[in-house]
Design an enzyme around this catalytic site. Structure first.
Site, PDB file in Angstrom:
ATOM      1  N   GLN A 347     -60.286 -38.263 -65.079  1.00 48.26           N
ATOM      2  CA  GLN A 347     -59.345 -38.643 -64.022  1.00 48.26           C
ATOM      3  C   GLN A 347     -58.200 -37.643 -63.980  1.00 48.26           C
ATOM      4  O   GLN A 347     -57.759 -37.145 -65.022  1.00 48.26           O
ATOM      5  CB  GLN A 347     -58.806 -40.056 -64.250  1.00 48.26           C
ATOM      6  N   THR A 517     -57.871 -43.561 -70.203  1.00 49.00           N
ATOM      7  CA  THR A 517     -59.107 -43.798 -70.939  1.00 49.00           C
ATOM      8  C   THR A 517     -60.248 -43.998 -69.950  1.00 49.00           C
ATOM      9  O   THR A 517     -61.237 -44.656 -70.226  1.00 49.00           O
ATOM     10  CB  THR A 517     -58.931 -45.004 -71.890  1.00 49.00           C
ATOM     11  N   HIS A 518     -60.106 -43.418 -68.774  1.00 52.55           N
ATOM     12  CA  HIS A 518     -61.073 -43.596 -67.699  1.00 52.55           C
ATOM     13  C   HIS A 518     -62.104 -42.476 -67.720  1.00 52.55           C
ATOM     14  O   HIS A 518     -62.161 -41.638 -66.824  1.00 52.55           O
ATOM     15  CB  HIS A 518     -60.346 -43.656 -66.350  1.00 52.55           C
ATOM     16  N   THR A 519     -62.893 -42.447 -68.770  1.00 58.92           N
ATOM     17  CA  THR A 519     -63.990 -41.488 -68.878  1.00 58.92           C
ATOM     18  C   THR A 519     -65.233 -42.124 -68.266  1.00 58.92           C
ATOM     19  O   THR A 519     -65.520 -43.293 -68.498  1.00 58.92           O
ATOM     20  CB  THR A 519     -64.247 -41.117 -70.336  1.00 58.92           C
ATOM     21  N   ASN A 557     -66.008 -40.182 -60.696  1.00 57.92           N
ATOM     22  CA  ASN A 557     -64.855 -41.036 -60.966  1.00 57.92           C
ATOM     23  C   ASN A 557     -63.974 -41.151 -59.735  1.00 57.92           C
ATOM     24  O   ASN A 557     -63.636 -40.147 -59.104  1.00 57.92           O
ATOM     25  CB  ASN A 557     -64.030 -40.492 -62.136  1.00 57.92           C
TER      26      ASN A 557
END
Length: 591
Positions: A347, A517-519, A557
């Protein structure tokens, strides 16, 4: 030699949001279910009890709720010509550890995707032509429509007691909500969080520019509420300890607050903690899972036979387990063949720090992880990209997530970094600052992927996951554009001083500062086995009694936080398992 346990019907690997939802949705089947969690057991009480949970040193700095990088980590490099090195202290992203996983320590932003998010490739091609997509970009559509998923977005919001202001209920646009959101059948379960001073200033400036500010959808319950599982939630008290902390008030939605109490009446579910799954076992054909093998708390290798295996660990762990288990063909960036590890994305964030005179008081300590106002004018395909030469976009917002004494002390860059001058800067700034930030989408690329590291191993001797990732020109162009739009709003807010924190076109991905933590990606969902690991029901194309949940299934994403899609797709998959797979096990035909 491994200890062999008696066989069960279903084994669930990981017990955060997706694992706990799956357990609850399948509990009434009467089947024997075993859930294996690599971390320790945690519940609201006593683990998140006040006042010990509001200890920033323990939880915010020493990362008590997170994965221990000394035992298992990832290796990281920018491109395939480099040698990846182990990530020794997590900073950029923070994988959770223990029951609840990342669902315990998140801030609580709970978004639904825009319709364009789910059909990004088709939308771009329809509007600008196929040549608008860079040759190295592997953007894909999701394998379902928004309308198909809407009931599951609605159900997950209700499970979480979500607070918010709807913008489009059954086609009726509602003042104060997001005018760009897709049609919803119901309003949010609870009223929006209170708007803070920073949000008021942001909204006033945004409206002057013709934008439509709205409160962020928040999994922070704002009124007395009982969710569809019969679990009563508390009312948020704006304590300022959301991100990196468990909620002691039963207000921030989490597996502990929303799901685990509903599992207690069922005696057909067993949760085993400190059980680290190291592989999914398959039969001689490689096309049928026979269970899993894990390392228990005593360091013993244990085999757990099962008829159905559900991978519901963190995004990175699910991909690694597939690779270690040889389920699905590993992605090869040179040929473009293979699917496991493909389409890794992250992100793209940016922000501006605003500093005011002493008569502007913000009281940052009275906040939630989701206190803020947003605009969506520059997200996804809500604006014309034809002359901008990039794909994607970002939300722009003013959020206040707390005023913690270590990590949330904003001071001007020219202030001293230590001593009495540093203390004066904190005194002069603490109550008189706010931030305008952006959260942007990241597209997938042929050269950004996950695979097994050839050199480094974990404490069990297994290869670490290797991440090959860097910022690409498309996202750097996007964030430059968003930074300009954000600065226009800031100039109207008119602080005494402001500082831009947007990346330049020569920026590289830096693993040190926290970003999100948006993997996502690595085991993407799709309609074609040549470009996806799982089908629309999150069922493995190659091993049909394996289902893979979570953000690893995202084709790319989006700008929004991923939890809304993660929860909804878990519920969607659970429904498919319950109504279609269990009565007739085998590959599910996509309808």
């Amino acid at each position: 030699m491994a200890i062999k346990k008696p066989g069960v019907d279903i084994v669930i690997v990981g017990f955060g949001w997706t694992g706990s939802l799956m357990a609850k949705e399948l509990a009434e089947s009467g089947l024997n279910i075993v859930a294996l969690e690599r971390g320790e057991a945690r519940d609201t009480y006593p683990d998140f009890a006040y006042p010990k949970i509001t200890d920033e040193l323990t939880y915010g700095i020493r990362l008590k709720l997170f994965q221990n990088a000394s035992k298992e980590t990832v290796t990281v490099r920018h491109n395939s010509s480099q040698t990846a090195l182990p990530y020794r202290r997590f900073g950029s992203f923070l994988p959770g550890d223990g029951v609840g996983g990342a669902g315990s320590h998140w801030n609580g932003m709970l978004w639904r995707p825009l319709e364009a998010d789910l059909r990004m490739r088709s939308t771009v091609v329809e509007k600008y032509g196929a040549n608008f997509i860079p040759k190295d970009m592997t953007v894909q559509d999701y394998p379902f429509t928004y309308a198909e998923m809407e009931p599951y977005f609605d159900k997950f919001e209700k499970i979480c007691g979500t607070a918010g202001q709807a913008g489009n209920v059954r086609g009726e646009l509602i003042e104060g909500g997001n005018p760009f959101e897709a049609v919803r059948q119901n309003a949010y379960p609870t009223k929006p969080l209170k708007t803070q001073y920073a949000g008021m200033l942001f909204s006033e400036a945004a409206k002057k520019l013709g934008y439509h500010p709205f409160p962020v959808p928040a999994a922070n319950c704002t009124e007395p509420y009982t969710n569809p599982y019969g679990v009563q939630m508390g009312v948020c008290n704006y304590c300022g300890f959301c991100e990196r902390f468990g909620c002691y008030n039963y207000s921030k939605a989490s597996p502990q607050a929303c799901v685990l109490p509903a599992l207690k009446p069922f005696n057909n579910i067993e949760l085993r903690t400190q059980c680290h799954v190291i592989r999914v076992n398959t039969d001689s054909t490689g096309q049928q899972a026979t269970g899993v093998t894990y390392i228990d708390a005593e360091g013993q290798e244990v085999e757990q036979p099962a008829n159905l295996v559900i991978l519901s660990a963190f995004q990175l762990h699910n991909v690694r387990l597939l690779l270690l288990s040889k389920i699905g063909k590993p992605y090869n960036p040179l040929t473009g063949e293979g699917v496991v590890g493909r389409n890794y994305a992250y992100q793209m964030n940016g922000g501006i720090s605003l500093f005011f005179k002493p008569d502007s008081i913000f009281n940052p300590f009275a906040a939630t992880g989701t206190s803020g106002m947003f605009i969506d004018e520059f997200n996804a395909e809500n604006f014309d990209h034809s002359t901008l030469n990039f794909i994607g976009g970002a939300t722009i917002s003013a959020t206040t997530t707390g005023g913690r004494p270590i990590q949330q002390m904003a001071i001007p860059s020219h202030a001293p970094k230590w001593g009495s001058g540093w203390k004066r800067a904190i005194r002069d700034s603490y109550l008189h600052t706010m931030n305008v930030g952006s959260s942007g989408s990241v597209m997938p690329y042929k050269q950004c992927y996950l695979d097994l590291d050839p050199t480094y191993t974990d404490v069990h001797g297994q290869p670490l996951l290797r991440m090959t990732f860097d910022w690409q020109p498309n996202e750097l162009k996007m964030t430059h554009f968003i930074g300009q739009k954000s600065e226009e709003i800031v100039k109207l807010i008119n602080p005494e001083h402001y500082e831009m924190k947007y990346m330049g076109m020569d920026a590289h991905y830096d693993v040190r500062p926290y970003q999100s933590t948006h993997t996502t990606g690595g085991a993407v969902m799709g309609s074609d086995p040549k470009t996806s690991v799982v089908n629309k029901y999150l069922q493995s194309w190659d091993v049909p009694n394996v289902f893979v949940l979570g953000a690893c299934c995202f084709p790319q994403n989006l700008a929004y936080n991923p939890t809304g899609i993660v929860g909804a797709t878990a519920l969607f998959a659970a429904n498919a398992i319950r109504t279609r797979y269990l009565p007739n096990p085998g590959p599910l035909v996509q309808v």
